[in-house]
Design a protein around this motif. Structure first.
Motif, PDB file in Angstrom:
ATOM      1  N   TYR B  77     -29.897  10.755 110.889  1.00 50.94           N
ATOM      2  CA  TYR B  77     -30.138  11.134 112.284  1.00 50.94           C
ATOM      3  C   TYR B  77     -30.692   9.954 113.067  1.00 50.94           C
ATOM      4  N   THR B  78     -31.692   9.346 112.457  1.00 50.22           N
ATOM      5  CA  THR B  78     -32.424   8.328 113.193  1.00 50.22           C
ATOM      6  C   THR B  78     -31.563   7.098 113.448  1.00 50.22           C
ATOM      7  N   MET B  79     -30.749   6.725 112.461  1.00 49.35           N
ATOM      8  CA  MET B  79     -29.919   5.523 112.654  1.00 49.35           C
ATOM      9  C   MET B  79     -28.843   5.772 113.700  1.00 49.35           C
ATOM     10  N   VAL B  80     -28.198   6.950 113.593  1.00 47.71           N
ATOM     11  CA  VAL B  80     -27.162   7.259 114.589  1.00 47.71           C
ATOM     12  C   VAL B  80     -27.785   7.372 115.975  1.00 47.71           C
ATOM     13  N   TYR B  81     -28.963   7.991 116.029  1.00 49.10           N
ATOM     14  CA  TYR B  81     -29.611   8.090 117.335  1.00 49.10           C
ATOM     15  C   TYR B  81     -29.920   6.705 117.875  1.00 49.10           C
ATOM     16  N   GLY B  82     -30.338   5.822 116.983  1.00 47.03           N
ATOM     17  CA  GLY B  82     -30.668   4.467 117.406  1.00 47.03           C
ATOM     18  C   GLY B  82     -29.489   3.776 118.070  1.00 47.03           C
ATOM     19  N   VAL B  83     -28.318   3.820 117.437  1.00 47.86           N
ATOM     20  CA  VAL B  83     -27.205   3.048 117.991  1.00 47.86           C
ATOM     21  C   VAL B  83     -26.442   3.800 119.071  1.00 47.86           C
ATOM     22  N   LEU B  84     -26.420   5.138 119.035  1.00 50.42           N
ATOM     23  CA  LEU B  84     -25.573   5.886 119.972  1.00 50.42           C
ATOM     24  C   LEU B  84     -26.354   6.758 120.945  1.00 50.42           C
ATOM     25  N   ARG B  85     -27.645   6.935 120.731  1.00 48.19           N
ATOM     26  CA  ARG B  85     -28.436   7.900 121.505  1.00 48.19           C
ATOM     27  C   ARG B  85     -27.808   9.282 121.419  1.00 48.19           C
ATOM     28  N   LEU B  86     -27.343   9.628 120.250  1.00 49.17           N
ATOM     29  CA  LEU B  86     -26.673  10.920 120.045  1.00 49.17           C
ATOM     30  C   LEU B  86     -27.373  11.643 118.910  1.00 49.17           C
ATOM     31  N   ILE B  87     -27.650  12.936 119.112  1.00 44.84           N
ATOM     32  CA  ILE B  87     -28.120  13.749 117.998  1.00 44.84           C
ATOM     33  C   ILE B  87     -26.884  14.222 117.260  1.00 44.84           C
ATOM     34  N   ASN B  88     -26.664  13.641 116.105  1.00 47.32           N
ATOM     35  CA  ASN B  88     -25.472  14.010 115.342  1.00 47.32           C
ATOM     36  C   ASN B  88     -25.746  15.333 114.651  1.00 47.32           C
ATOM     37  N   PHE B  89     -25.545  16.392 115.404  1.00 49.64           N
ATOM     38  CA  PHE B  89     -25.926  17.714 114.935  1.00 49.64           C
ATOM     39  C   PHE B  89     -25.203  18.087 113.637  1.00 49.64           C
ATOM     40  N   ALA B  90     -24.062  17.477 113.393  1.00 49.57           N
ATOM     41  CA  ALA B  90     -23.280  17.820 112.208  1.00 49.57           C
ATOM     42  C   ALA B  90     -23.786  17.101 110.962  1.00 49.57           C
ATOM     43  N   HIS B  91     -24.879  16.368 111.089  1.00 43.04           N
ATOM     44  CA  HIS B  91     -25.303  15.560 109.952  1.00 43.04           C
ATOM     45  C   HIS B  91     -25.679  16.418 108.742  1.00 43.04           C
ATOM     46  N   GLY B  92     -26.282  17.570 108.998  1.00 38.18           N
ATOM     47  CA  GLY B  92     -26.601  18.461 107.891  1.00 38.18           C
ATOM     48  C   GLY B  92     -25.342  18.904 107.152  1.00 38.18           C
TER      49      GLY B  92
END
Lengths: 552, 364
Positions: B77-92
Motif C-alpha cells: 500500500y505504502t509504496m504504491v501510494y508513494g509513487v502514484l498517490r493511489l490507495i490500491n484497494f485491491a492489494h488485499g
C-alpha cells in the motif's frame, strides 16, 4: 506489418477473453439460457459476438478493404485457435481439480458437440468466419450495420427475457395470436426470431434514413426527448407490477429501495463529493431501529406501528450520521472512503456479536416485524410495498432535485470541487458537510426501515459491505450527480441481475468490470448530469497538452 | 497546524468560537472516551487477573505473527501510494492470489510427500509461486486498470480500484469455486519450542523470521539499488524525478511488482497460519493492512512495517486487555472492531501517521 501485429494482438486478446469467460464458468452458464428455443443459446451468441467484435476491432484502420478483411480473418482465426487450444487441453488434461468450470460439458460446448480434433477445427473455422464477417460488417454501410445490430439485439432481448415478456402478454385475441406466433411456452420460435429481426432492423433502417435527411436535433429538442423518455420509463415502472405480477413486483420493490438509497448517496458523493462507503451502517441503523420498535417478538421494545417507527428510525439514522460526521469532518477524499468503510464493517461486526446480542438478537436477528397498514388496509404484498417505496423515492427525488440548485446544493458542489477555495468563499464547511452526512444517513435509514418491514425480519447478514458497493456502483454507472441516472443505474444493476437469476453469482464480477470500464471510458455515467459531463470534457481537454509534455 | 483535522478547528476559530467548540468538543469527547475505555478496561483486566503469563505471551506472539503479515501487505500500500498517490484497494486481493498460488503448489507437494521430506525446498517453491503470481497480477492490474488514471484527480482511480478488487475476488471464485479450501499441514510445522514455561509454536516463529527477512531484503532494495533510489525519488516528487531522467513508468511497474510479490509472500503465510484459502480472504487483512500503513505514515517504508506490527499487536492483545476488563462478553469477536476503530482514529487524529510527517502536507 503494423496492421498484422495489431490484428494478431487483437485476436489473441479476444481469445484470452473467451478463455477467461469459459474458465470462470460464464459460458457454460450462458449455454443454459436459450435465445431461440432449440436453435441458439446465449453462450453461442456470446461466442459469435466475440468473433465478430474481434474481427471488427482487428480490421479497424487497417487500410484498404482487402487488408481489413485479412486482418479480421487473422484476428478471428487466432482467437478461435486459443479457444480450440483450451478445448483440446480440457479434453486431454484433467483440469477440473483446479478449474471447476473445466468440465466435459464445457469441452463439449467449445467443440460444438464434436470430438476434440474436429471440434478444434470447427472452432478455428468458426473464429475465422466470425472474424471475417465482423470485418465485413465494420466496413459496410453504417445504416445497414446499425440495422443488423439493432435486429440482433432485439432478438437477444426477446429471447433472453422471454419468461418476463410472456408473463406480461397473457391476453387473448390479437395479442395472444402474436404471442403464439413468436413464442412457445419454452422460448422464442425461429419464425418469431426472424420476424423480430426484420421488424427491428427495418425500423432502424427507416429511422436512420430519416435522420440522415439533414435533421439534427437541437439541444432543446434533445432535452425534451430525454424528458419524454424518462416519463415513459417512469410510467412503465409504475404500471409494470400491475401487469406482470408478484415476482416482478418483488424485483421492482428492490429496485425502488435502491433508487431511494441511490438518491441519498448521490447527495453525498455526487453533489458534496464525500465518498461514503459506510452507507450500509445507516441502512442497518434504520432497519434495526424499525425492527426493535415494531417487532412483536420478545426483543421488541415498543410495538409501534410502521408510521410511528419510520420517522424515529430516520431520526436515529440522521443522529448517527451527524455523530459520525463530526469527528471525520477533517478527513478528506480517499481517506474518508476508507474511514467510512471501516465504520460499515464495525457496525456489521457489532450487530453480529454476542456482546450486542441481548439488545439486537445476535445472529438470529429480530423477527416478527408487522407490515405497515393504512387504516385497515395492510400493505402486505411486495407490489403494495413497491408503491410505498416508490412514493418514498419520489419524495426523496423531489428533495434531492430541490436541493441540487439550492444554496446548500451549490455549497456542496463548491465543496466537492475544492474544499479550501469553497471555505475561502464563505461556504460553511462544517454545516454543509454535516448536512450532507445527515441527509445521506436519512435516506439510508429510510431504506433500511422499508427493508425491515419488507422482509418482516432483520438479520446481521443482510448488512454487508456489498450494500454500500451496490449503491455506489449504481450511481456511478447511472451518472454521478444525476437523478435519472440513479433510476437507470438501479434498473441496470439491481433489476437486471434479479431477472437473470442464474447469473446471480456472477453479479459482482460484472459490477467489478462495470466499475473499471465506466471509470475508464465513461466516467460521467450512462445518463450524466449536464454539469458533470461538461466538467469532465473540459478537464480532458486541458489534460492533453500536459500529457504530451510528459517524457516516456 | 499543518494537516487534516487540525486545519478545520483552526480555520473555524477565526470565524466564531461557538462553531469551533462544537467540532473540537466532539473530537475531545472521542479522545476522552477512547482513553477512558482503554484505561478502564486495562485496570479491570488487571484486577480480574483472568489470564496467565503464558496466555499473555501467546497473545503477544500471535500479534507479532499476524502483525508481520499486515506489515508485508502494508508495504505494498505504502509504496504504491508513494509513487502514484493511489490507495490500491485491491492489494488485499493480490495477497489472496498469492495464497491460492501457494495452495495449488503446496497441495501436490504435500500429497506426494515432498513437503514432509524437504521442508526448505518445498517452502521455497510455494513462496516462489505466491510471489510470482501475485507480482504478475499486480503488474497486470496496473497495466489494465490504473495506468489510464495516472493524471486523473478525484475518485475515479479509487473507484476503479474497488472494481479491480471485486473483479479479482469474483474471478477467483469463478475459476476455483467458492468453497473454503483447506491448506495442507505438514507434520514439521507442529513443532513447538519450550522456554521458561512458555511455549512457542514453530509456525509463528517461522512466519515472523521469514517475514522480517523478506522485509529486510525489500528495505535494502528500496534503499540501496538504483531502482529503489528512483522509486524514492518518484515518491518524493514525481515531476522532478521525471525531469531528472527517471523513467517514471518503469518505476511504477517495478513498485507494483515488488509490492505484489511481498503481498504474495504474506498470502502464503496467511494461508499457512489459518489453514484456509478462499476468494474473500484478502479483504479484511487488506483493509487492516491499509490501516497499518496509515498508522505508520503512508509513503514511509519503515512506517508501514511498524504500523503493521503495531496493528497486529493491538488486535491480538486488545480484546483481552481493553474489552474483557469492562465486562464485554466474548471480546475476541470484536477484535476486528478494535482494528477498524484504530484505523479510523488514526485517519481522524493523525492522518500523517507516526513516521510520515512530510507526506501529509501533500495529502491534505
Amino acid at each position: 506489418m503494423k496492421t498484422l501485429t495489431k490484428a494478431a494482438t487483437t485476436g489473441l486478446l479476444f481469445g484470452v477473453g473467451g478463455v477467461y469467460l469459459a474458465l470462470v464458468g460464464l459460458l457454460e452458464m450462458m449455454q443454459a439460457r436459450p435465445i431461440v428455443f432449440g436453435a441458439v443459446n446465449l453462450g453461442q451468441a456470446v461466442l459469435a459476438l466475440l468473433a465478430l467484435a474481434c474481427g471488427a476491432v482487428a480490421a479497424r484502420d487497417a487500410g484498404p478493404a482487402f487488408a481489413r478483411a485479412g486482418a479480421g480473418l487473422l484476428g478471428g482465426l487466432l482467437a478461435g485457435a486459443l479457444m480450440a487450444l483450451l478445448q483440446v487441453i480440457v479434453a486431454t488434461v484433467p483440469l477440473q481439480g483446479m478449474f471447476i468450470a473445466a468440465s466435459p460439458a464445457l469441452r463439449n460446448m467449445l467443440a460444438f458437440g464434436f470430438a476434440p480434433g474436429p471440434g478444434a477445427l470447427a472452432m478455428l473455422l468458426g473464429g475465422g468466419i466470425g472474424g471475417l464477417a465482423g470485418a465485413v460488417l465494420a466496413v459496410s454501410v453504417p445504416s445497414l450495420r446499425r440495422a443488423i445490430v439493432a435486429g440482433a439485439a432485439a432478438v437477444v432481448i426477446a429471447g433472453v427475457f422471454q419468461e418476463l415478456i410472456q408473463l406480461m402478454i397473457q391476453y387473448e385475441g390479437i395479442i395472444g395470436w402474436i404471442r403464439d406466433f413468436v413464442y412457445t411456452w419454452q422460448g422464442l420460435r425461429p419464425q418469431g426470431a426472424v420476424a423480430i429481426f426484420v421488424i427491428a432492423g427495418g425500423t432502424s433502417l427507416v429511422l436512420s434514413h430519416r435522420s440522415s435527411a439533414g435533421h439534427v436535433p437541437s439541444p432543446d429538442q434533445r432535452r425534451r426527448r430525454r424528458f419524454i423518455s424518462a416519463g415513459v420509463a417512469l410510467l412503465v415502472l409504475v404500471l409494470m407490477p400491475l401487469l406482470a405480477g408478484a415476482y416482478i413486483g418483488e424485483v421492482l420493490m428492490l429496485v425502488g429501495l435502491y433508487i431511494l438509497m441511490g438518491m441519498g448517496l448521490n447527495l453525498e458523493v455526487g453533489l458534496a463529493g464525500l465518498l461514503d462507503l459506510g452507507f450500509v451502517a445507516f441502512f442497518a441503523v434504520g432497519a434495526y431501529t424499525t425492527a426493535l420498535l415494531m417487532s412483536g417478538s420478545s426483543i421488541g421494545l415498543l410495538h409501534l406501528s410502521y408510521w410511528e417507527a419510520m420517522p424515529i428510525a430516520v431520526l436515529v439514522s440522521i443522529l448517527g450520521g451527524v455523530l459520525f460526521g463530526l469527528p471525520v469532518l477533517g478527513v478528506r477524499g480517499d481517506y474518508l472512503a476508507v474511514a467510512t468503510l471501516g465504520l460499515g464493517e464495525i457496525v456489521r461486526i457489532v450487530v453480529l456479536s454476542d456482546f450486542a446480542a441481548p439488545l439486537l438478537g445476535g445472529p438470529q436477528g429480530v423477527l416478527d416485524i408487522p407490515k405497515p397498514s393504512i387504516g385497515s388496509f395492510e400493505l402486505g404484498s411486495p407490489v403494495k410495498l413497491f408503491y410505498l417505496t416508490l412514493v418514498c423515492a419520489g419524495v426523496a427525488a423531489f428533495i434531492a432535485w430541490r436541493l441540487e440548485n439550492s444554496r446548500l446544493g451549490r455549497a456542496w458542489e463548491a465543496l466537492r470541487d475544492d474544499e479550501d477555495v469553497a471555505q475561502a468563499l464563505g461556504v460553511n464547511l462544517i454545516r454543509s458537510k454535516l448536512l450532507a452526512y445527515g441527509l445521506g444517513a436519512a435516506f439510508a435509514g429510510l431504506g433500511g426501515s422499508i427493508f425491515a418491514t419488507m422482509l418482516g425480519s432483520v438479520y446481521p447478514s443482510s448488512f454487508q459491505l456489498l450494500i454500500s458497493i451496490n449503491v455506489l456502483a449504481l450511481i456511478i454507472v447511472g451518472g454521478m450527480g444525476s437523478l435519472p441516472g440513479v433510476v437507470l443505474g438501479a434498473i441496470a444493476l439491481i433489476g437486471l441481475p434479479e431477472l437473470l437469476r442464474e447469473f446471480g453469482e456472477y453479479r459482482y464480477l460484472f459490477y467489478g468490470a462495470a466499475l473499471i470500464v465506466m471509470m475508464r471510458w465513461k466516467p460521467e455515467g450512462l445518463w450524466p448530469s449536464e454539469v458533470r459531463s461538461r466538467e469532465l470534457h473540459a478537464a480532458a481537454g486541458e489534460a492533453e497538452p500536459v500529457a504530451a509534455m510528459e517524457p516516456g | 497546524m499543518s494537516a487534516g483535522p487540525l486545519a478545520i478547528p483552526s480555520v473555524a476559530a477565526r470565524r466564531g468560537a461557538a462553531r469551533m467548540s462544537a467540532v473540537s468538543l466532539a473530537l475531545w469527547t472521542v479522545r476522552f472516551l477512547v482513553v477512558a475505555l482503554v484505561v478502564a478496561g486495562t485496570i479491570g483486566t488487571i484486577l480480574k487477573d483472568r489470564y496467565t503469563t503464558a496466555q499473555w505471551f501467546e497473545f503477544v506472539l500471535f500479534g507479532l505473527t499476524i502483525g508481520s503479515l499486515y506489515a508485508q501487505v502494508a508495504l505494498g500500500y505504502t509504496m504504491v501510494y508513494g509513487v502514484l498517490r493511489l490507495i490500491n484497494f485491491a492489494h488485499g486481493d493480490i495477497m489472496m492470489c498469492g495464497a491460492f498460488a501457494g495452495y495449488f503448489v503446496a497441495t501436490p507437494l504435500e500429497n506426494s510427500g515432498f513437503l514432509e521430506v524437504h521442508p526448505v525446498l518445498g517452502m521455497a517453491a510455494i513462496l516462489a509461486a505466491g510471489m510470482v503470481v501475485s507480482g504478475v497480477i499486480a503488474v497486470l492490474t496496473e497495466r489494465i486498470a490504473y495506468r489510464p488514471f495516472r493524471r486523473v484527480q478525484g475518485f475515479a482511480p479509487l473507484i476503479c480500484a474497488f472494481g479491480v478488487s471485486f473483479f479479482l475476488e469474483q474471478t477467483f471464485r469463478g475459476l476455483f469455486g467458492s468453497s473454503v479450501k483447506s491448506y495442507p499441514a505438514p507434520k514439521w510445522e507442529g513443532v513447538e519450542f519450550h522456554w521458561a514455561g512458555l511455549s512457542v509454536p514453530g509456525v509463528d516463529l517461522l512466519v515472523i523470521v521469514l517475514a522480517v527477512a523478506f522485509m529486510a531484503v525489500l528495505y535494502l532494495i528500496v534503499q540501496k539499488t538504483r531502482m529503489g533510489m528512483a522509486m524514492r525519488a518518484v515518491s518524493e516528487d514525481g515531476e522532478a524525478a521525471a525531469l531528472m531522467g527517471v523513467d517514471v513508468g518503469k518505476v511504477i511497474v517495478f513498485t507494483f511488482a515488488l509490492g505484489g510479490a511481498m503481498a504474495g509472500i504474506a498470502g502464503v503465510f496467511y494461508a499457512f497460519l489459518f489453514k484456509q484459502v478462499y476468494f474473500y480472504m484478502g479483504f479484511t487483512p487488506g483493509i487492516k493492512a491499509f490501516g497499518g500503513a496509515v498508522l505508520g505514515g503512508i509513503g514511509s517504508v519503515p512506517g508501514a512495517m511498524l504500523g503493521g506490527f503495531f496493528l497486529g499487536l493491538v488486535e491480538s492483545v486488545g480484546p483481552s486487555l481493553f474489552l474483557d476488563g469492562i465486562g464485554i462478553k466474548a471480546p475476541y469477536e470484536l477484535r476486528d472492531v478494535i482494528a477498524y476503530t484504530l484505523m479510523i482514529l488514526v485517519l481522524v487524529f493523525r492522518p500523517q501517521g507516526i513516521l510520515g510527517e512530510h507526506m501529509a502536507k501533500k495529502r491534505a
